[in-house]
Design a protein around this motif. Structure first.
Motif, mmCIF file in Angstrom:
data_model
loop_
_atom_site.group_PDB
_atom_site.id
_atom_site.type_symbol
_atom_site.label_atom_id
_atom_site.label_comp_id
_atom_site.label_asym_id
_atom_site.label_seq_id
_atom_site.Cartn_x
_atom_site.Cartn_y
_atom_site.Cartn_z
ATOM 1 N N ASP A 88 48.737 40.898 40.286
ATOM 2 C CA ASP A 88 47.422 41.497 40.483
ATOM 3 C C ASP A 88 47.096 42.431 39.329
ATOM 4 O O ASP A 88 47.871 43.340 39.036
ATOM 5 N N ALA A 89 45.943 42.230 38.730
ATOM 6 C CA ALA A 89 45.473 43.224 37.759
ATOM 7 C C ALA A 89 44.947 44.410 38.555
ATOM 8 O O ALA A 89 44.295 44.233 39.577
ATOM 9 N N CYS A 90 45.278 45.630 38.092
ATOM 10 C CA CYS A 90 44.815 46.820 38.820
ATOM 11 C C CYS A 90 43.301 46.816 38.964
ATOM 12 O O CYS A 90 42.759 47.198 39.979
ATOM 13 N N HIS A 91 42.663 46.391 37.871
ATOM 14 C CA HIS A 91 41.204 46.430 37.909
ATOM 15 C C HIS A 91 40.620 45.405 38.865
ATOM 16 O O HIS A 91 39.450 45.459 39.196
ATOM 17 N N LEU A 92 41.428 44.469 39.307
ATOM 18 C CA LEU A 92 40.977 43.566 40.357
ATOM 19 C C LEU A 92 41.357 44.119 41.725
ATOM 20 O O LEU A 92 40.524 44.350 42.577
ATOM 21 N N GLN A 93 42.679 44.345 41.920
ATOM 22 C CA GLN A 93 43.120 44.690 43.276
ATOM 23 C C GLN A 93 42.737 46.103 43.696
ATOM 24 O O GLN A 93 42.443 46.338 44.850
ATOM 25 N N HIS A 94 42.752 47.039 42.774
ATOM 26 C CA HIS A 94 42.436 48.411 43.171
ATOM 27 C C HIS A 94 40.972 48.765 42.925
ATOM 28 O O HIS A 94 40.282 49.222 43.827
ATOM 29 N N ALA A 95 40.516 48.511 41.703
ATOM 30 C CA ALA A 95 39.146 48.923 41.385
ATOM 31 C C ALA A 95 38.122 48.039 42.090
ATOM 32 O O ALA A 95 37.084 48.506 42.520
ATOM 33 N N GLN A 96 38.419 46.721 42.207
ATOM 34 C CA GLN A 96 37.434 45.832 42.831
ATOM 35 C C GLN A 96 37.871 45.324 44.206
ATOM 36 O O GLN A 96 37.145 44.557 44.828
ATOM 37 N N ARG A 97 39.073 45.734 44.627
ATOM 38 C CA ARG A 97 39.610 45.314 45.932
ATOM 39 C C ARG A 97 39.638 43.792 46.084
ATOM 40 O O ARG A 97 39.305 43.253 47.138
ATOM 41 N N ILE A 98 39.958 43.096 45.011
ATOM 42 C CA ILE A 98 40.048 41.637 45.077
ATOM 43 C C ILE A 98 41.514 41.236 45.016
ATOM 44 O O ILE A 98 42.165 41.395 43.980
ATOM 45 N N ARG A 99 42.051 40.818 46.123
ATOM 46 C CA ARG A 99 43.467 40.441 46.191
ATOM 47 C C ARG A 99 43.643 39.001 46.654
ATOM 48 O O ARG A 99 44.425 38.249 46.109
ATOM 49 N N GLU A 100 42.910 38.675 47.685
ATOM 50 C CA GLU A 100 43.134 37.384 48.327
ATOM 51 C C GLU A 100 42.522 36.225 47.552
ATOM 52 O O GLU A 100 43.110 35.141 47.468
ATOM 53 N N GLN A 101 41.323 36.445 46.988
ATOM 54 C CA GLN A 101 40.571 35.327 46.405
ATOM 55 C C GLN A 101 41.338 34.560 45.329
ATOM 56 O O GLN A 101 41.401 33.329 45.408
ATOM 57 N N PRO A 102 41.929 35.251 44.333
ATOM 58 C CA PRO A 102 42.648 34.468 43.308
ATOM 59 C C PRO A 102 43.807 33.676 43.917
ATOM 60 O O PRO A 102 44.058 32.537 43.524
ATOM 61 N N ARG A 103 44.484 34.278 44.879
ATOM 62 C CA ARG A 103 45.603 33.589 45.532
ATOM 63 C C ARG A 103 45.091 32.357 46.254
ATOM 64 O O ARG A 103 45.689 31.286 46.218
ATOM 65 N N GLN A 104 43.954 32.540 46.932
ATOM 66 C CA GLN A 104 43.333 31.449 47.666
ATOM 67 C C GLN A 104 43.026 30.288 46.715
ATOM 68 O O GLN A 104 43.337 29.137 47.013
ATOM 69 N N LEU A 105 42.444 30.596 45.558
ATOM 70 C CA LEU A 105 42.087 29.543 44.601
ATOM 71 C C LEU A 105 43.330 28.838 44.082
ATOM 72 O O LEU A 105 43.378 27.613 44.005
ATOM 73 N N LEU A 106 44.361 29.636 43.747
ATOM 74 C CA LEU A 106 45.575 29.029 43.202
ATOM 75 C C LEU A 106 46.245 28.128 44.227
ATOM 76 O O LEU A 106 46.752 27.052 43.885
ATOM 77 N N SER A 107 46.234 28.557 45.505
ATOM 78 C CA SER A 107 46.928 27.726 46.494
ATOM 79 C C SER A 107 46.191 26.431 46.782
ATOM 80 O O SER A 107 46.735 25.532 47.414
ATOM 81 N N MET A 108 44.948 26.341 46.322
ATOM 82 C CA MET A 108 44.227 25.076 46.516
ATOM 83 C C MET A 108 44.753 23.983 45.590
ATOM 84 O O MET A 108 44.569 22.795 45.847
ATOM 85 N N ILE A 109 45.383 24.421 44.489
ATOM 86 C CA ILE A 109 45.848 23.429 43.504
ATOM 87 C C ILE A 109 47.083 22.728 44.030
ATOM 88 O O ILE A 109 48.069 23.364 44.381
ATOM 89 N N PRO A 110 47.034 21.378 44.113
ATOM 90 C CA PRO A 110 48.199 20.666 44.648
ATOM 91 C C PRO A 110 49.434 20.905 43.780
ATOM 92 O O PRO A 110 49.338 20.913 42.546
ATOM 93 N N GLY A 111 50.564 21.143 44.437
ATOM 94 C CA GLY A 111 51.820 21.274 43.700
ATOM 95 C C GLY A 111 52.213 22.700 43.388
ATOM 96 O O GLY A 111 53.357 22.977 43.035
ATOM 97 N N ILE A 112 51.286 23.627 43.510
ATOM 98 C CA ILE A 112 51.620 25.017 43.160
ATOM 99 C C ILE A 112 52.256 25.744 44.343
ATOM 100 O O ILE A 112 51.775 25.676 45.468
#
Ligand SMILES: Cc1cc2nc3c(=O)[nH]c(=O)nc-3n(C[C@H](O)[C@H](O)[C@H](O)COP(=O)(O)OP(=O)(O)OC[C@H]3O[C@@H](n4cnc5c(N)ncnc54)[C@H](O)[C@@H]3O)c2cc1C
Ligand SMILES: Cc1cc2nc3c(=O)[nH]c(=O)nc-3n(C[C@H](O)[C@H](O)[C@H](O)COP(=O)(O)OP(=O)(O)OC[C@H]3O[C@@H](n4cnc5c(N)ncnc54)[C@H](O)[C@@H]3O)c2cc1C
Ligand code: SF4
Ligand code: SF4
Lengths: 520, 387, 449
Positions: free
Chosen positions: C336-360
């Motif tokens: 997590d980049a601090c500026h995403l998880q702390h400053a923008q409170r974005i934690r789940e979305q990138p994980r969600q996108l990555l888990s959509m990719i088959p094989g990851i």
């Protein structure tokens, strides 16, 4: 003087303005002493050199601009700046530090994360503060034999995190678990929501290694518990830093429950709620947790976390049962029935892990959310027998009305451990005074009902003046004798826990604190 | 005035009826330089104290002070018999889950002796249940600690100090306990293992069992190599090398579900079923199995993971063992008549970790460590209490 | 605010900060364990609670702004992990940022008063930080030699013979931080059309440092957006977000950049302004607060601009992205980049996108809340702490044995690559959009690593 019922006062602006309260004068004297350290203990250059030789200059603070932040912990009413702060990295360094303090007759106080709500870390009279934050290794985890060995600076939640995936956890879970250290937990015998079923810190400590005020490294108990001797670890836990500096801890680790059910029971009257608490306990069910939150706190939590709490309810109970998958549903059903019989409007079972986590997050961050209700607050830690919960809540409501102070409640209902939160604006000195009086009356009532003034936060310096209302003079003399067995000249954490816990060279405290029995 | 009478052994028996009378006794003892003991002279005649020692018996202080059942706490005088307390609590469907072995044992002795039996695996020990005390120290000072509420951190935790202090710091006069509900049902199952490895593997599985056992006891019968039984008189020894007794509790369906789990965990062993003459119940086991301190028994506390190794090594030297497998506690029976049992235990434990103690020998008051000595002289500077 | 007020002779540092913000802190200490610098030093002075106490004590006149005090405040990464941890809603960023601005102005004023020429901005700030970083073209020029050096393997040669030790410390760190630059990609055009049914029209923010070093990521981001039915507009007139200036106390240039960006994206047809660099995103989203802080009297009102700024992962998660189908068989550690998880409170979305990719396989990493030590220019101004935190972070990441480390910020990526190299690891560090793009294109991972 009506006792030190000050609680953990939120915010730390000058509370002393325009108030007649003796407590305020007392606080003021600490604050002014913060400006000019007036200990009789003399910090010589030679002493500093000795300390520096132990920890090196990088792990020693001695200039005023860096010491100021150490003048208080989570309790901000009384302040006193230490003369030196050292950061030992191992037990041998602690031994050397304590030995040097002994040689120069300097008082010292251990400090963990500084989340004490009772002023446990206040360096009364200055001296050396031993910050344990650099001793934070998890030394060993043994799942088969169910124990872990940790250094005192390990943050409580980090032990449970280190155990993630193993099927075990460390049971005591104070609301401050994300920050407070296990050393601090041992010193204050911390509890938390799940201590209703799993017990407090002392029930999970197998052994302690500590440096005595004379500088000896002593181990009491260990991974196999104690042999046939006195339960010294049991005595040590809760000694609030007055027996020595903990350098290593053996703790029990606990199996995770196979299943749990978390419920939210919603009530239209406080009396019905307390009745339900009493009925659940009376029915012989020991939930893993049984927490009550009243209307005021629910409103703040809803604002902060948008959980979907009903804003018109007078109170809610957060109830968790855990154990075997085959058993939890039946228990949850019984509890639901008991709540409904007591007048609950609705009992919601949390459906997902996410919902449960949010519910617990709300509960654990409740104190913090208060910031949204008022600029300042003060929380108390009284305990009453669980059947007296209805009575004390009625009393609190009455006190609230009489002193015109808004009070909200969020607490460990299953244990009878109250945390009434008194709301005020610290800039209104007259209101602050009423808060003090109200706190004092509430804690007094807890004693009258057969309870105590502290269930988990400790006596520290904050509640010291209640000690002789809880205990007889003879009790206190015996306790003082016990302190002397560990800490003969009182240089280790002076001015804590006992109304007579002074140290040599601390005479000024008497001068600064007329009316307080603290210190010699 | 304190009642006194002479007991069988001609010793003077002091029977105070109140805390104030206990104080009086102590003041008198301080004045006269005599010594006092709370140790009961057992029927077996052990623990007989020297004549100069006057025995204090609190049997007249046997009342319930306060039993707010819905608070699940009870405050009683220290002279009450544990069996009496058990009866009173059972009426409210509650219990103090400490196994006692002797119906005449007083709650004061229970606490002072830190008595603990099989169910300590699931319930813990007295340090987890004593929440308040009143006692009189060797200077005649009445002191209190804790209180009557289940959660309390005001003052030093002298409750913990008094648990297991064996009468060496003061006379307990009143105790407050935290209570537990009585379980709906309890069930005991026993398994036998012929092979140490199977036994070990069962214990390892049980450590993370899906079931939630309240007791996990074992016995391991061995006969000295030189004296292997020639006839079949001692079939237990021959037939059951390792026996494991497991207790579970809860609602009936919870019990039966757990027993299924236990059977999986103990797959390497064989379930021993009752032949009708044995009462295979938790209650019976806790009261009658006799697991615990007995005369001349040595107690070993080791790591649960080392239990099998320790028992096997002792077995090879001819010692039978039994105890609380889940807690790593073994009691070693000295069936060889070999006075060397302690040395043997010490030797084995030094390799596996743990402590060795004997009830009569290792009295906490005799602990050589300076801290214990300091505490002892704090509470009893004149050594009024015999060790 | 007039000139004389903002630079008074006896400028009381922090006086401009509304006092209520200090009062919000109830001194509970719950934030301490979330603070990277405190976790490293264990010193309360290096904790959020301690820093608030220091600042407040300076404001209250209880403490002078000594070198030591300033040192503890400078050591702050401004990662705002403490804000996530604080239950009382303390706005730490809005305390430390204006305080630092004051601190810098104060030292400038001090030297003026002392008759010495203002030492600030020093050569490093003047030439590198302000002069080079904010300008895409200058940056590209500056990087050209480095790119050639890397191609010719001269950089390793220089490092091997110790030539780079002759560079000034900060420049040397910059050189060490440089990612492998590969061949230079063409700049993005002004417009890239949506593929398939049009679902949105978005503006793409490409920043300054990032554009020069991470053109590859911009291309990937644009392609992912196109793939998801977005028209992508890339306004030429956009500029650096201004974070570097603002955080080092240079308010005027910061205000200029706010103005420039607000007008560059002043296009009503845009549904969102997409940022793929967490640090820039946090700054853009904070424009309103900043304008209030440093330009309260002007008519600057970036509210409309701010309301449309979205991190690319945030935007895509909301849009419900098209299923990526190209498999990527890899264990991924997401940092997590601090500026995403702390400053923008974005934690789940990138994980969600990555888990959509088959094989990851996404592996959870311990201490996810802690900063990696990059923190914008921190890496260059506090090299010691940056290294400690970097190595700490690398150790945790490596524990899960990842094939790829993914992070959504340029600075973090640079820091992680440099720190991995230092610790002797060769795990590639990629942006989530690069992986997503790869999967949409059904291209092999070897294209990237
Ligand atoms: C928001 C909030 C919620 C809280 N919730 C709870 C709760 O639910 N339950 C609860 O029990 N408490 C709670 N507390 C109080 C506090 O967190 C606990 O008392 C905690 O155990 C203190 O740990 P610490 O590391 O911060 O210790 P400190 O505050 O640093 O010290 C506390 C005491 O321990 C001593 N000490 C610390 N380290 C050592 C050592 N190594 N050796 C010897 N003595 C030492 C100190 O001298 C001092 O007397 C809460 C506090 C806050 C601010
Ligand atoms: C078959 C059998 C099995 C046993 N199993 C176990 C076992 O598994 N676990 C276990 O722990 N024990 C076990 N025991 C031990 C047994 O319970 C103790 O031996 C017994 O309690 C000691 O009795 P006593 O006559 O020595 O002294 P008691 O009079 O029973 O007193 C015990 C101790 O407490 C002190 N004391 C008594 N009253 C007070 C008071 N009011 N205040 C302060 N101190 C007081 C005495 O001084 C003495 O030191 C077992 C005993 C038998 C016979
Ligand atoms: S910033 Fe928040 S978490 Fe930290 S001490 Fe202040 S109130 Fe507590
Ligand atoms: S912003 Fe980051 S470094 Fe600064 S105090 Fe907060 S947590 Fe610590």
């Amino acid at each position: 003087m009506p006792g030190g019922a000050s609680g953990a006062l939120a915010g730390f602006s000058d509370l002393t303005a325009n108030t007649e309260s003796p407590l305020f004068r007392l606080a003021e004297s600490h604050m002014s002493s913060a400006e000019t350290v007036t200990t009789n203990c003399v910090i010589t250059a030679e002493f500093l050199k000795e300390l520096a030789a132990v920890v090196g200059p990088a792990r020693l603070l001695s200039s005023k601009d860096e010491l100021l932040v150490y003048e208080c912990d989570g309790y901000v009413v009384e302040k006193s700046v230490p003369d030196v702060v050292v950061f030992p990295e191992n037990a041998a360094e602690v031994v050397a530090i304590v030995t040097a303090c002994g040689k120069h007759r300097i008082p010292f106080v251990p400090r963990g994360a500084g989340t004490s709500l009772a002023g446990g870390c206040l360096p009364v009279g200055g001296g050396v503060m031993i910050a344990m934050t650099k001793m934070r290794q998890i030394v060993d985890i043994n799942l088969r034999d169910r124990y872990a060995v940790v250094e005192p600076g390990v943050v409580n939640v980090n032990l449970t995190r280190a155990l993630a995936g193993t099927g075990f956890h460390y049971a005591p879970d104070p609301s401050s678990q994300g920050a407070c250290t296990l050393g601090g937990n041992v010193a204050t015998n911390s509890g938390g929501p799940h201590t209703l079923k799993y017990g407090v810190t002392v029930n999970h400590v197998l052994g302690v290694e500590f440096v005595s005020p004379q500088g000896e490294l002593i181990q009491i108990g260990g991974p196999c518990g104690r042999g046939n001797g006195f339960d010294l670890p049991g005595l040590f836990v809760g000694s609030e830093g007055t027996f020595g500096v903990v350098t290593k801890i053996w703790v029990r680790i606990t199996r995770n429950p196979a299943a749990y059910r978390t419920m939210l029971a919603i009530f239209d009257s406080v009396d019905d709620t307390t009745q339900a608490i009493s009925n659940i306990i009376g029915a012989g069910i020991v939930p893993a947790a049984l927490e009550m939150m009243d209307k005021g706190i629910v409103a703040a939590l809803e604002q902060a976390f948008h959980f979907g709490f009903p804003l018109d309810a007078e109170a809610v109970l957060l109830i968790e049962v855990d154990g075997l998958e085959v058993a939890v549903d039946a228990e949850a059903e019984t509890i639901t029935r008991l709540c409904k019989d007591s007048g609950a409007r609705e009992v919601r079972l949390s459906q997902t892990e996410k919902e449960r986590a949010l519910l617990w997050k709300c509960r654990k961050q409740a104190f913090g959310a208060i910031g949204r209700l008022s600029p300042s607050y003060c929380t108390q830690d009284g305990v009453v027998p669980r059947t007296k919960v209805p009575e004390i809540l009625r009393f609190i409501a009455e006190v609230s009305k009489r002193h015109d102070i808004r009070i909200v409640n969020v607490f460990h209902a299953g244990d009878g451990n109250l945390h009434p939160i008194l709301l005020f604006d610290e800039r209104n000195a007259e209101q602050v005074k009423r808060v003090m009086l109200a706190s004092d009356e509430i804690l007094g009532k807890c004693i009258d009902l057969g309870g105590s003034v502290t269930g988990e936060h400790g006596i520290g310096v904050e509640k010291i003046s209640f000690m002789n209302r809880l205990f007889t003079d003879e009790d206190l003399t015996v306790m003082e004798d016990v302190r002397k067995a560990f800490n003969p000249d009182g240089r280790c954490s002076p001015g804590k826990l006992l109304p007579t816990a002074g140290a040599c060279g601390m005479e000024h405290i008497e001068k600064q604190h007329p009316g307080r029995k603290a210190a010699m | 005035m304190t009642n006194s009478s002479a007991n069988d052994s001609g010793q003077q028996l002091l029977m105070p009826a109140s805390t104030a009378e206990v104080v009086e006794l102590l003041r008198a003892a301080v004045g006269s330089g005599s010594r006092l003991s709370t140790n009961r002279v057992t029927a077996a005649g052990t623990n007989s104290a020297p004549d100069s020692v006057r025995r204090v018996d609190l049997q007249k202080m046997n009342e319930v002070v306060d039993y707010p059942a819905r608070d699940m706490t009870v405050t009683v005088q220290a002279g009450m018999a544990v069996s009496e307390l058990t009866k009173i609590l059972a009426e409210e469907n509650q219990q103090l889950p400490i196994d006692e072995f002797d119906p005449l044992l007083s709650v004061g002795a229970l606490v002072a002796g830190d008595i603990a039996g099989p169910r300590q695996y699931g319930y813990g020990t007295l340090r987890d249940y004593v929440i308040g005390i009143e006692a009189v120290d060797g200077q005649g000072r009445i002191f209190h600690a804790g209180g009557r509420v289940v959660k309390n951190v005001a003052g030093y935790d002298l409750c913990r100090l008094m648990v297991g202090s064996r009468g060496s710091l003061g006379i307990l006069t009143q105790l407050t306990f935290k209570l537990k509900p009585l379980p709906e049902q309890t069930t005991l199952r026993s398994f036998r293992f012929d092979d140490a490895a199977d036994f070990e593997s069962a214990l390892t599985k049980l450590n993370v069992s899906a079931a939630n056992p309240v007791l996990l006891d074992f016995n391991f019968a061995s006969s000295p190599p030189a004296q292997q039984p020639t006839d079949d008189s001692d079939c237990v020894q021959k037939d059951i090398p390792y026996a494991l007794h497991i207790g579970v509790e809860g609602a009936p369906e919870a019990c039966s579900w757990q027993i299924e789990q236990l059977r999986n965990d103990c797959a390497g062993g064989e379930e021993v079923t009752s032949d009708g003459s044995l009462d295979l119940s938790v209650d019976h086991h806790c009261r009658n199995a006799g697991y615990g301190w007995q005369d001349n028994e040595v107690r070993i506390r080791t790591f649960p993971s080392k239990l099998v190794a320790v028992a096997t090594e002792l077995g090879a030297r001819g010692y039978s063992t039994q105890g609380h497998a889940g807690n790593g506690i073994l009691f070693v029976q000295d069936r060889t008549g070999d006075t060397d049992v302690r040395t043997v235990c010490r030797d084995i434990v030094s390799r596996h970790g743990g402590t060795v103690s004997e009830w009569t020998v290792d009295h906490p008051a005799k602990n050589p460590d300076p801290l214990s000595a300091k505490l002892r002289s704090t509470f009893d500077p004149r050594s009024i209490f015999t060790a | 605010m007039s000139e004389s007020e903002s630079h008074p002779e006896t400028a009381a540092v922090g006086q401009s900060i509304p006092y209520e913000r200090f009062l919000d802190c109830v001194h509970c200490g719950l934030c301490t364990s979330a603070c990277p610098t405190y976790v490293e030093t264990g010193d309360e002075n290096d904790s959020p609670r301690g820093r608030i106490y220091l600042m407040r004590s300076v404001v209250d006149g209880r403490l002078d702004l000594t070198d030591k005090v300033q040192g503890h405040l400078d050591l702050c990464l401004d990662c705002r992990s403490c804000e996530t941890a604080c239950p009382s809603g303390v706005q730490y960023g809005r305390l430390i940022e204006p305080f630092r601005v004051d601190m810098h102005q104060q030292s400038a004023a001090d030297s003026t008063a002392a008759g010495t020429p203002p030492p600030k901005p020093d050569w490093f700030h003047r030439w590198i930080m302000y002069g080079l970083f904010p300008y895409r073209r200058r940056m590209a020029w500056a990087l050209a030699p480095a790119r050639w050096m890397q191609r010719l393997k001269l950089d390793r040669f220089a490092q091997a013979i110790g030539l780079s030790r002759l560079l000034p410390e900060r420049l040397r760190r910059m050189q060490e931080q440089l990612p492998s630059l590969g061949k230079s990609l063409p700049p993005l055009p002004d417009f890239l059309p949506a593929k398939g049914k049009r679902r949105a029209r978005v503006g793409l923010f490409i920043g300054c440092v990032a554009d020069a070093m991470f053109r590859r990521v911009h291309w990937a981001t644009a392609r992912v957006l196109q793939e998801n039915g977005c028209d992508v507009v890339i306004p030429r007139a956009q500029a650096c977000c201004g974070a570097i200036h603002y955080h080092s106390g240079a308010s005027e240039p910061a205000i200029e950049l706010i103005k420039q960006n607000s007008s560059a994206f002043n296009d009503d047809s845009l549904d969102a302004i997409i940022v793929n660099v967490a640090g820039c995103g946090a700054m853009l989203k904070d424009y309103s607060h900043i304008a209030e802080e440093i330009a309260a009297d002007s008519d600057l009102d970036p509210a409309k601009f701010v309301s449309r700024v979205k991190d690319v992962s945030e935007f895509l998660a909301e849009l419900e992205p098209r299923e990526p189908t190209g498999p990527i068989d890899a264990v991924v550690a997401y940092q997590d980049a601090c500026h995403l998880q702390h400053a923008q409170r974005i934690r789940e979305q990138p994980r969600q996108l990555l888990s959509m990719i088959p094989g990851i396989t996404l592996q959870p990493v311990a201490e996810a809340e802690l900063c990696c030590g990059a923190a914008g220019s921190y890496n260059l101004t506090q090299p010691d702490m940056a290294d400690r935190l970097g190595q700490r972070k690398v150790a945790e990441l490596i524990k899960v044995q990842p094939d790829i480390i993914v992070t959504g910020n340029a600075g973090c990526s640079l820091q992680l690559q440099a720190q991995l190299k230092k610790a002797g690891h060769t795990v590639p560090v990629l942006h989530p959009m690069e992986l997503l793009d790869l999967s949409y294109r059904n291209a092999p991972l070897t294209e990237l690593v």
